[in-house]
Every structure is written in C-alpha cells, then in structure tokens.
Write a protein that holds these residues in place. Sequence first.
Motif, PDB file in Angstrom:
ATOM      1  N   VAL A   1       1.349  -5.819  10.166  1.00 23.71           N
ATOM      2  CA  VAL A   1       2.396  -4.878   9.771  1.00 23.71           C
ATOM      3  C   VAL A   1       2.471  -3.802  10.843  1.00 23.71           C
ATOM      4  O   VAL A   1       1.467  -3.152  11.150  1.00 23.71           O
ATOM      5  CB  VAL A   1       2.095  -4.244   8.393  1.00 23.71           C
ATOM      6  CG1 VAL A   1       3.119  -3.167   8.066  1.00 23.71           C
ATOM      7  CG2 VAL A   1       2.073  -5.306   7.307  1.00 23.71           C
TER       8      VAL A   1
ATOM      9  N   ARG B   1       4.182  -0.315  12.068  1.00 26.60           N
ATOM     10  CA  ARG B   1       4.921   0.884  11.673  1.00 26.60           C
ATOM     11  C   ARG B   1       4.884   1.856  12.838  1.00 26.60           C
ATOM     12  O   ARG B   1       4.132   1.669  13.795  1.00 26.60           O
ATOM     13  CB  ARG B   1       4.251   1.510  10.443  1.00 26.60           C
ATOM     14  CG  ARG B   1       4.240   0.580   9.256  1.00 26.60           C
ATOM     15  CD  ARG B   1       4.615   1.325   7.996  1.00 26.60           C
ATOM     16  NE  ARG B   1       4.923   0.381   6.946  1.00 26.60           N
ATOM     17  CZ  ARG B   1       4.336   0.363   5.785  1.00 26.60           C
ATOM     18  NH1 ARG B   1       3.397   1.229   5.503  1.00 26.60           N
ATOM     19  NH2 ARG B   1       4.694  -0.510   4.874  1.00 26.60           N
TER      20      ARG B   1
ATOM     21  N   ARG C   1       2.825 -11.763   1.428  1.00 27.46           N
ATOM     22  CA  ARG C   1       4.113 -11.639   2.118  1.00 27.46           C
ATOM     23  C   ARG C   1       5.274 -11.601   1.129  1.00 27.46           C
ATOM     24  O   ARG C   1       6.276 -10.924   1.366  1.00 27.46           O
ATOM     25  CB  ARG C   1       4.293 -12.798   3.098  1.00 27.46           C
ATOM     26  CG  ARG C   1       3.422 -12.684   4.327  1.00 27.46           C
ATOM     27  CD  ARG C   1       3.546 -13.889   5.231  1.00 27.46           C
ATOM     28  NE  ARG C   1       2.904 -13.635   6.523  1.00 27.46           N
ATOM     29  CZ  ARG C   1       2.729 -14.562   7.444  1.00 27.46           C
ATOM     30  NH1 ARG C   1       3.161 -15.797   7.251  1.00 27.46           N
ATOM     31  NH2 ARG C   1       2.132 -14.259   8.573  1.00 27.46           N
TER      32      ARG C   1
ATOM     33  N   ILE D   1       5.291  -8.006  -0.670  1.00 28.77           N
ATOM     34  CA  ILE D   1       5.800  -6.853   0.093  1.00 28.77           C
ATOM     35  C   ILE D   1       7.319  -6.894   0.265  1.00 28.77           C
ATOM     36  O   ILE D   1       7.902  -5.919   0.718  1.00 28.77           O
ATOM     37  CB  ILE D   1       5.083  -6.681   1.459  1.00 28.77           C
ATOM     38  CG1 ILE D   1       5.283  -7.879   2.372  1.00 28.77           C
ATOM     39  CG2 ILE D   1       3.612  -6.371   1.250  1.00 28.77           C
ATOM     40  CD1 ILE D   1       4.683  -7.707   3.777  1.00 28.77           C
ATOM     41  N   LYS D   2       7.941  -7.995  -0.132  1.00 24.25           N
ATOM     42  CA  LYS D   2       9.402  -8.065  -0.113  1.00 24.25           C
ATOM     43  C   LYS D   2      10.009  -7.461  -1.376  1.00 24.25           C
ATOM     44  O   LYS D   2      11.214  -7.205  -1.434  1.00 24.25           O
ATOM     45  CB  LYS D   2       9.867  -9.520   0.027  1.00 24.25           C
ATOM     46  CG  LYS D   2       9.559 -10.108   1.389  1.00 24.25           C
ATOM     47  CD  LYS D   2       9.984 -11.555   1.469  1.00 24.25           C
ATOM     48  CE  LYS D   2       9.592 -12.160   2.804  1.00 24.25           C
ATOM     49  NZ  LYS D   2       9.854 -13.597   2.866  1.00 24.25           N
TER      50      LYS D   2
ATOM     51  N   ASN E   1      10.996  -4.634  -3.869  1.00 18.82           N
ATOM     52  CA  ASN E   1      11.322  -3.230  -3.727  1.00 18.82           C
ATOM     53  C   ASN E   1      10.231  -2.366  -4.367  1.00 18.82           C
ATOM     54  O   ASN E   1       9.874  -2.560  -5.512  1.00 18.82           O
ATOM     55  CB  ASN E   1      12.677  -2.959  -4.379  1.00 18.82           C
ATOM     56  CG  ASN E   1      13.180  -1.558  -4.109  1.00 18.82           C
ATOM     57  OD1 ASN E   1      12.784  -0.914  -3.139  1.00 18.82           O
ATOM     58  ND2 ASN E   1      14.051  -1.079  -4.972  1.00 18.82           N
TER      59      ASN E   1
ATOM     60  N   VAL F   1       7.051  -2.218  -3.390  1.00 20.57           N
ATOM     61  CA  VAL F   1       5.705  -2.750  -3.186  1.00 20.57           C
ATOM     62  C   VAL F   1       5.437  -2.824  -1.686  1.00 20.57           C
ATOM     63  O   VAL F   1       6.057  -3.587  -0.967  1.00 20.57           O
ATOM     64  CB  VAL F   1       5.550  -4.157  -3.816  1.00 20.57           C
ATOM     65  CG1 VAL F   1       4.159  -4.713  -3.537  1.00 20.57           C
ATOM     66  CG2 VAL F   1       5.811  -4.107  -5.309  1.00 20.57           C
ATOM     67  N   GLY F   2       4.505  -1.991  -1.249  1.00 22.92           N
ATOM     68  CA  GLY F   2       4.109  -2.004   0.156  1.00 22.92           C
ATOM     69  C   GLY F   2       2.819  -2.785   0.339  1.00 22.92           C
ATOM     70  O   GLY F   2       2.259  -3.323  -0.623  1.00 22.92           O
ATOM     71  N   PRO F   3       2.321  -2.832   1.564  1.00 25.25           N
ATOM     72  CA  PRO F   3       1.092  -3.581   1.833  1.00 25.25           C
ATOM     73  C   PRO F   3      -0.110  -3.111   1.018  1.00 25.25           C
ATOM     74  O   PRO F   3      -0.908  -3.933   0.555  1.00 25.25           O
ATOM     75  CB  PRO F   3       0.862  -3.358   3.330  1.00 25.25           C
ATOM     76  CG  PRO F   3       2.204  -3.053   3.886  1.00 25.25           C
ATOM     77  CD  PRO F   3       2.930  -2.327   2.801  1.00 25.25           C
ATOM     78  N   LYS F   4      -0.268  -1.807   0.828  1.00 32.41           N
ATOM     79  CA  LYS F   4      -1.427  -1.289   0.092  1.00 32.41           C
ATOM     80  C   LYS F   4      -1.386  -1.738  -1.365  1.00 32.41           C
ATOM     81  O   LYS F   4      -2.396  -2.176  -1.925  1.00 32.41           O
ATOM     82  CB  LYS F   4      -1.478   0.239   0.149  1.00 32.41           C
ATOM     83  CG  LYS F   4      -1.653   0.794   1.533  1.00 32.41           C
ATOM     84  CD  LYS F   4      -3.033   0.530   2.079  1.00 32.41           C
ATOM     85  CE  LYS F   4      -3.183   1.210   3.434  1.00 32.41           C
ATOM     86  NZ  LYS F   4      -4.360   0.789   4.152  1.00 32.41           N
TER      87      LYS F   4
ATOM     88  N   THR G   1       7.287  -0.921 -12.124  1.00 37.23           N
ATOM     89  CA  THR G   1       6.893  -1.824 -11.036  1.00 37.23           C
ATOM     90  C   THR G   1       6.546  -3.199 -11.587  1.00 37.23           C
ATOM     91  O   THR G   1       6.927  -4.229 -11.022  1.00 37.23           O
ATOM     92  CB  THR G   1       5.698  -1.246 -10.247  1.00 37.23           C
ATOM     93  OG1 THR G   1       6.077   0.038  -9.741  1.00 37.23           O
ATOM     94  CG2 THR G   1       5.308  -2.155  -9.099  1.00 37.23           C
TER      95      THR G   1
END
Length: 194
Positions: free
Chosen positions: A52, A54, A73, A76-77, A79, A81-84, A120
């Motif tokens: 990733v 940034r 993968r 993280i697509k 909405n 939800v990020g990598p962490k 979420t």
Amino acid sequence: MINFLRGKLAVKAPPLLVLDVHGVGYELEAPLTTFYELPVLGVEITLHTHLVIREDAHSLFGFATEADRTLFRTLIKVNGVGPKLALTILSGQSAEQFHQCIHDNDIQALVRLPGVGKKTAERLVIEMRDRLPNLGDTSTPITPVAGNAKQEAVSALCSLGYKPLDATKMVQGIHTEGKSCEDIIRMALQGAIR
C-alpha cells in the motif's frame, strides 16, 4: 508490485514481522491468523504480500495464504475499510469464519471485532456478499520452505492459476529428490491431465 517474499523469519512482534531476504530486512504487517502459522525465528518461509503506497508511507502486508491476501484486497475495496481495519478483521476471524458471517448476514459477529461498528458491519455484509465467490480456497496454511525445487514448483503452479492447496496436492505424490523444479512441474501437470 511485490507478489511474495521468501526469506528467513527475523522478527516476530505482532502485528509486525521482519523477513530477511538475502540480507535485506522487509518489515511487514500481518494479521494474527498469519502469526499463528509462523515457525520459529530463522526458518525460511514464503509470505504472500500486498503493498500500500500513500503520501506518507509505503506499507507492506504479509499473509500466510493466497486466500487471506485476496480477502484483504477485497476488504479494502469496501467503503470505510482501510488496511488497518482489514488486518483487524483478518486477525479476529479466519477467512472461513468471515465467509460464514457474510453468508449468514451475521452482523452481531462482525460487530464483536474491534473497530467494526454496526454501520460498517452492515456495509461489509452488503458489499461483500457479491464478492465472496471470487475469494477462492481458504484452507492452505503457511509452510516453511527450504528453498527446494518442490516448493518452487508449487509456487510456479500457483502462478499458472492453480489454487495453493491444489498445487500442493499435485506435487505431493511425486518423488522429487534429485529432480529440478521444471521436472517436478512437468510431472505434476502430466498427472493433472490424466
């Protein structure tokens, strides 16, 4: 960009681990499910990776199985939800458990994961429902490697599109001592055609 790393396990300090790949130490973040599969320090392993990038950091994530990386993968697509958060989800549940939660619309089980609120969880159920059939086999554990032709053949079969578990099964029945990686691949493919 970096599909996998093979090297000696140098540091285990969840969620971070370091792989020594020919004298270069790669720092990776990994879910706890990957840490459960790790051998002792100094053993050579292969991890599937996701990079990733940034503005402020380049983060490399490592996974015991291709299915875990694929799930990461896909997560993280979604909405919000990020990598962490994706790592937290993978640390709190196995891929099979997550699949079951989505299949059963079990929002309560998802809310019990740290950092996952009701909205979420609902978003995960809705957005992941259509994506789950593409996640593949989730049952292949991490395996220590000795840099041998057999493991290289399994990796090559995976790159040809075979699932890791299927590739491992294809190679298992072959007497590999003294054979090159190419010979093992050829024999595995011939066995698959029969």
